[in-house]
Design a protein around this motif. Structure first.
Motif, short mmCIF file in Angstrom:
data_model
loop_
_atom_site.label_atom_id
_atom_site.label_comp_id
_atom_site.label_asym_id
_atom_site.label_seq_id
_atom_site.Cartn_x
_atom_site.Cartn_y
_atom_site.Cartn_z
N HIS A 1 0.89 -1.20 -0.06
CA HIS A 1 0.07 -0.15 0.08
C HIS A 1 0.81 1.39 0.03
CE1 HIS A 1 -3.77 -2.13 0.49
NE2 HIS A 1 -3.32 -2.68 1.42
N ASN A 2 1.92 1.17 0.53
CA ASN A 2 2.72 2.49 1.02
C ASN A 2 3.79 2.65 -0.51
OD1 ASN A 2 4.51 0.22 1.31
ND2 ASN A 2 5.23 1.05 3.26
N CYS A 3 3.62 1.86 -1.15
CA CYS A 3 4.34 2.02 -2.47
C CYS A 3 4.15 3.01 -3.51
CB CYS A 3 4.60 0.83 -3.14
SG CYS A 3 5.92 0.76 -4.40
N GLU A 4 4.85 4.12 -3.59
CA GLU A 4 4.33 5.13 -4.55
C GLU A 4 5.00 5.10 -5.80
OE1 GLU A 4 6.29 8.69 -2.84
OE2 GLU A 4 5.55 8.20 -0.49
N HIS A 5 5.77 4.40 -6.14
CA HIS A 5 6.32 4.06 -7.47
C HIS A 5 5.67 2.90 -8.05
CE1 HIS A 5 9.22 6.47 -5.83
NE2 HIS A 5 9.23 5.90 -4.84
N LYS A 6 4.34 3.29 -8.77
CA LYS A 6 3.74 2.11 -9.39
C LYS A 6 3.39 2.74 -10.76
CE LYS A 6 0.29 2.36 -6.08
NZ LYS A 6 -0.29 1.80 -4.96
N GLU A 7 2.96 1.60 -11.74
CA GLU A 7 2.40 2.16 -13.01
C GLU A 7 1.54 0.90 -13.42
OE1 GLU A 7 2.59 4.06 -15.45
OE2 GLU A 7 3.92 5.59 -14.78
N GLU A 8 0.47 1.08 -14.15
CA GLU A 8 -0.37 0.17 -14.81
C GLU A 8 0.00 0.15 -16.36
OE1 GLU A 8 -4.40 1.59 -14.05
OE2 GLU A 8 -4.38 0.12 -12.33
N GLY A 9 0.24 -1.30 -16.71
CA GLY A 9 0.23 -1.33 -18.21
C GLY A 9 -1.00 -2.29 -18.67
N PHE A 10 -1.23 -2.00 -20.09
CA PHE A 10 -2.43 -2.55 -20.82
C PHE A 10 -1.99 -3.33 -21.94
CE2 PHE A 10 -6.65 -2.32 -23.04
CZ PHE A 10 -7.06 -3.48 -22.64
N ASN A 11 -2.43 -4.28 -22.43
CA ASN A 11 -1.93 -4.80 -23.51
C ASN A 11 -3.31 -4.96 -24.43
OD1 ASN A 11 -1.24 -6.20 -25.90
ND2 ASN A 11 -0.76 -8.07 -24.71
N PRO A 12 -3.61 -4.33 -25.15
CA PRO A 12 -5.15 -4.36 -25.83
C PRO A 12 -5.35 -5.50 -26.69
CG PRO A 12 -4.02 -2.35 -27.02
CD PRO A 12 -3.17 -2.94 -25.74
N LEU A 13 -4.17 -5.94 -27.35
CA LEU A 13 -4.31 -7.10 -28.07
C LEU A 13 -4.93 -8.40 -27.51
CD1 LEU A 13 -1.07 -6.90 -30.13
CD2 LEU A 13 -3.16 -6.24 -30.95
N CYS A 14 -4.46 -8.46 -26.33
CA CYS A 14 -4.95 -9.76 -25.47
C CYS A 14 -5.65 -9.57 -24.34
CB CYS A 14 -3.56 -10.27 -24.82
SG CYS A 14 -3.71 -11.89 -24.04
N GLY A 15 -5.67 -8.28 -23.89
CA GLY A 15 -6.35 -7.77 -22.78
C GLY A 15 -5.86 -7.89 -21.41
N LEU B 1 6.13 -8.98 -22.99
CA LEU B 1 7.01 -7.60 -22.93
C LEU B 1 6.18 -6.80 -21.83
CD1 LEU B 1 8.36 -6.48 -26.16
CD2 LEU B 1 9.58 -7.01 -24.14
N LEU B 2 4.77 -6.69 -21.70
CA LEU B 2 4.02 -5.82 -20.89
C LEU B 2 4.68 -5.50 -19.61
CD1 LEU B 2 1.44 -4.24 -21.00
CD2 LEU B 2 0.24 -5.98 -19.59
N PRO B 3 4.81 -6.41 -18.69
CA PRO B 3 5.30 -6.03 -17.59
C PRO B 3 6.47 -5.36 -17.47
CG PRO B 3 5.06 -8.48 -17.50
CD PRO B 3 4.47 -7.81 -18.89
N TRP B 4 7.64 -5.82 -18.31
CA TRP B 4 8.99 -5.51 -18.52
C TRP B 4 8.73 -3.78 -19.05
CZ3 TRP B 4 13.29 -8.59 -17.80
CH2 TRP B 4 13.04 -9.96 -17.70
N MET B 5 7.89 -3.72 -20.03
CA MET B 5 7.87 -2.02 -20.64
C MET B 5 7.18 -1.37 -19.35
SD MET B 5 9.38 -1.94 -23.53
CE MET B 5 10.47 -3.39 -22.92
#
Ligand code: ZN
Length: 147
Positions: free
Chosen positions: A27-41, A129-133
């Protein structure tokens, strides 16, 4: 690639899918990002904690929904970059991209090589690649910043 190796790689991916490492973002992690791959969902949330010096990763966490390749890739990635300097982690991400593009495994070893089989399935490369990018976006936004 021979069948035995294919079989081994399939087992590594299944193992990470069944028993994901570093799953769940603190919860206390400020450094986060969401990734989305529309080709697969595939959807993935990646979170990073840094060492006190600010230039090295302490831990990477993930959570998400998606195909087994994207989730296994996220799980493998969290182990692959744990404890690395930000610079080294970015190099590791580039090596991984080269691996998927069939340009050799560079300095990669261990479970991550199981994902090299994905290069035969171009649609799946984006899943892997999604999580890595997504991690790359976090690391680049935090680069050189003391926290
Ligand atoms: Zn996928």
């Amino acid at each position: 690639m021979n069948n035995e190796l294919d079989q081994l790689y399939a087992e590594v991916i299944m193992d990470h899918h069944r028993d994901p490492r570093n799953h769940g973002c603190p919860h206390n992690c400020e450094h986060k990002e969401e990734g989305f791959n529309p080709l697969c969902g595939d959807k993935v949330l990646i979170a990073v904690t840094y060492k006190e010096t600010g230039d090295s990763i302490r831990k990477v966490y993930f959570q998400g929904e998606g195909c087994s390749i994207s989730l296994a890739s996220a799980s493998i990635m969290t182990e692959e970059v744990e404890g690395l300097e930000t610079k080294e982690a970015l190099e590791r991400i580039e090596s991984f991209r080269s691996l998927l593009q069939g340009q050799g495994s560079g300095n990669l070893e261990g479970d991550v090589l199981a994902l090299s089989g994905v290069q035969k399935f171009p649609v799946r490369i984006k899943c892997a690649l999604l999580p890595w990018m997504t991690l790359k976006r976090i690391l680049e936004s935090e680069k050189g910043k003391k926290i």
